[in-house]
Scaffold this motif. Sequence first.
Motif, PDB file in Angstrom:
ATOM      1  N   ALA A  67       0.824  -1.208   0.000  1.00  0.00           N
ATOM      2  CA  ALA A  67       0.000   0.000   0.000  1.00  0.00           C
ATOM      3  C   ALA A  67       0.858   1.258   0.000  1.00  0.00           C
ATOM      4  N   GLN A  68       0.362   2.271  -0.702  1.00  0.00           N
ATOM      5  CA  GLN A  68       0.969   3.597  -0.668  1.00  0.00           C
ATOM      6  C   GLN A  68      -0.105   4.624  -0.963  1.00  0.00           C
ATOM      7  N   CYS A  69      -0.148   5.690  -0.188  1.00  0.00           N
ATOM      8  CA  CYS A  69      -1.071   6.790  -0.411  1.00  0.00           C
ATOM      9  C   CYS A  69      -0.305   8.103  -0.374  1.00  0.00           C
ATOM     10  N   ILE A  70      -0.702   9.046  -1.235  1.00  0.00           N
ATOM     11  CA  ILE A  70      -0.110  10.378  -1.210  1.00  0.00           C
ATOM     12  C   ILE A  70      -1.208  11.420  -1.137  1.00  0.00           C
ATOM     13  N   ASP A  71      -0.971  12.434  -0.323  1.00  0.00           N
ATOM     14  CA  ASP A  71      -1.888  13.557  -0.152  1.00  0.00           C
ATOM     15  C   ASP A  71      -1.392  14.682  -1.047  1.00  0.00           C
ATOM     16  N   VAL A  72      -2.166  15.026  -2.070  1.00  0.00           N
ATOM     17  CA  VAL A  72      -1.724  15.986  -3.073  1.00  0.00           C
ATOM     18  C   VAL A  72      -1.990  17.409  -2.604  1.00  0.00           C
ATOM     19  N   PHE A 123       3.175  17.128  -2.770  1.00  0.00           N
ATOM     20  CA  PHE A 123       2.433  16.013  -2.198  1.00  0.00           C
ATOM     21  C   PHE A 123       3.209  15.473  -1.002  1.00  0.00           C
ATOM     22  N   THR A 124       2.507  14.700  -0.172  1.00  0.00           N
ATOM     23  CA  THR A 124       3.115  14.035   0.978  1.00  0.00           C
ATOM     24  C   THR A 124       2.740  12.564   0.948  1.00  0.00           C
ATOM     25  N   VAL A 125       3.713  11.689   1.145  1.00  0.00           N
ATOM     26  CA  VAL A 125       3.428  10.263   1.264  1.00  0.00           C
ATOM     27  C   VAL A 125       2.880  10.017   2.662  1.00  0.00           C
ATOM     28  N   VAL A 174       7.168  16.417  -1.208  1.00  0.00           N
ATOM     29  CA  VAL A 174       7.575  17.535  -2.053  1.00  0.00           C
ATOM     30  C   VAL A 174       6.767  18.739  -1.592  1.00  0.00           C
ATOM     31  N   ASN A 175       7.454  19.715  -0.996  1.00  0.00           N
ATOM     32  CA  ASN A 175       6.764  20.899  -0.482  1.00  0.00           C
ATOM     33  C   ASN A 175       6.411  21.868  -1.594  1.00  0.00           C
ATOM     34  N   SER A 176       7.297  21.992  -2.568  1.00  0.00           N
ATOM     35  CA  SER A 176       7.052  22.874  -3.713  1.00  0.00           C
ATOM     36  C   SER A 176       7.871  22.391  -4.895  1.00  0.00           C
ATOM     37  N   PHE A 177       7.368  22.684  -6.083  1.00  0.00           N
ATOM     38  CA  PHE A 177       8.045  22.275  -7.313  1.00  0.00           C
ATOM     39  C   PHE A 177       7.736  23.312  -8.386  1.00  0.00           C
ATOM     40  N   SER A 178       8.713  23.624  -9.192  1.00  0.00           N
ATOM     41  CA  SER A 178       8.485  24.564 -10.284  1.00  0.00           C
ATOM     42  C   SER A 178       9.319  24.170 -11.483  1.00  0.00           C
ATOM     43  N   PHE A 179       8.827  24.547 -12.641  1.00  0.00           N
ATOM     44  CA  PHE A 179       9.548  24.332 -13.887  1.00  0.00           C
ATOM     45  C   PHE A 179       9.104  25.398 -14.876  1.00  0.00           C
ATOM     46  N   GLY A 180      10.055  25.964 -15.587  1.00  0.00           N
ATOM     47  CA  GLY A 180       9.704  26.948 -16.597  1.00  0.00           C
ATOM     48  C   GLY A 180      10.915  27.697 -17.078  1.00  0.00           C
ATOM     49  N   SER A 181      10.649  28.739 -17.838  1.00  0.00           N
ATOM     50  CA  SER A 181      11.710  29.549 -18.403  1.00  0.00           C
ATOM     51  C   SER A 181      12.275  30.481 -17.352  1.00  0.00           C
ATOM     52  N   GLY A 182      13.592  30.625 -17.370  1.00  0.00           N
ATOM     53  CA  GLY A 182      14.250  31.530 -16.433  1.00  0.00           C
ATOM     54  C   GLY A 182      14.540  32.879 -17.032  1.00  0.00           C
TER      55      GLY A 182
END
Length: 458
Positions: free
Chosen positions: A58-63, A69-71, A245-253
């Motif tokens: 079993a595995q659950c993540i809170d989005v 998210f948090t496992v 993962v507390n925060s995540f970002s991706f994009g142009s700098g």
Amino acid sequence: MRYAHTQLLIGALLALLAGCLFAAPAQAAPVLCDKYASTTVQNGRYVVINNVWGADTAQCIDVNQNGGFTVTQAAHNKATNGAPASYPAIYAGCHYATCSTGSNLPMQASSSAFGSLRTAVSMTYPGSGVWDAAYDIWFDPTPRTDGQNTGAEIMVWLNHTGSIQPVGSQIGTVSLAGGTWQVWYGNIGWNVISYVRTSPTSSIDFTINTFLSDAISRGYAQRSWYLTSVQAGFEPWVGGAGLAVNSFSFGSGGGTTDTTPPSTPGTPNAANTTSTGTTLTWGASSDNVGVTGYDVLRATGSSAFSVVGATASTSYTDSGLTPSTTYRYRVRARDAAGNLSPESAAVTVTTLSGGGGGGCTAVATTQTQWQNGYVIQPVTVTNTGSATKNGWTVTFTLPAGHTITGSWNATLSVSGSTVTARNTGSNGTLGPNASTSFGFQATRPDGNSQVPSGYTCA
């Protein structure tokens, strides 16, 4: 040597990560417990996947809709000399036919916009368990949006516990992105280059080009390849609850925005036209950054052109057409920034007359499809003759490796690649212009996007 990374066995174990694997996008902040459940966050900007691909525990993540998210539950207990249990992750880009919104991926690494692509992540680690915290950055020789990438997989390990190690063997040490990293290399059908930080960190901010340039300098990646997705998450072997993962970002700098559309594609040519399908090919477009794909547009009679399909190559097979009908086709190109080329000149195609006695047609519709399966419904059978017909038979071609798993409103039999569908006792009699329908479900090999073709009616 232990085999570890997000998709170490991706070809076999993660092929389900399309279609049925992916749950419908939601804008709430759900808890995902199904093995292959996923959802989107920030209005589709990123995709979060539970992805328990290597175990049945079993595995659950809170989005977190803010981008993480948090496992919350993880009952894993895998041997540390084998593959991990899962890779819960958040990503931007395209992964097994599920794409986030607005990432401009795939993007060729030789493009002017590539150098400004940045990503950042902040993580929280529990005090127990055996796991790694890692980016998984995927490159393919083509602008792939589905299936297994075959170029390079760059893993960036921020932290890990226990005796686990990346695939392959250590080949060096390098200073990049504010840290010192062990460099590992292995090949499992594609190049896996792993960077393991010698002093663990819980956050990082870097340009994608930082690690790609090092991989290229070692001969394990190419500037002509396309970045398809940037993923950040965890590989747990034992436990895993509390990883977040507390925060995540991706994009142009800050790079310049690409507003230049691709050039106009060549006029399509049609070949192998049957009563229900045709194959189109055309000359490639060019672009200042890179063409990522083509849209195929179709029109009949006086109707306007509309998109009927898309492809990353310069060919497309259109199926499910009506016999003895004239169609017109055009194509247009797309680049990584979403710019569209002008539409090509049109080609006119007339399908052959219907098979098996005339006056009977069969037109199939793909209702839904996923990575390794699909549902065809309805297959509409129409009596186009002037007299009532008692009984009908529809034949079509099943692509190699496909298996029909169920059908309704018809009796199906398979001989080699030919499928024969016959009416049931309740839908065999059709008056002039009358129609009935049937449907079926099938499985297909991982990474195969084909559906049956060549429907004829008798």
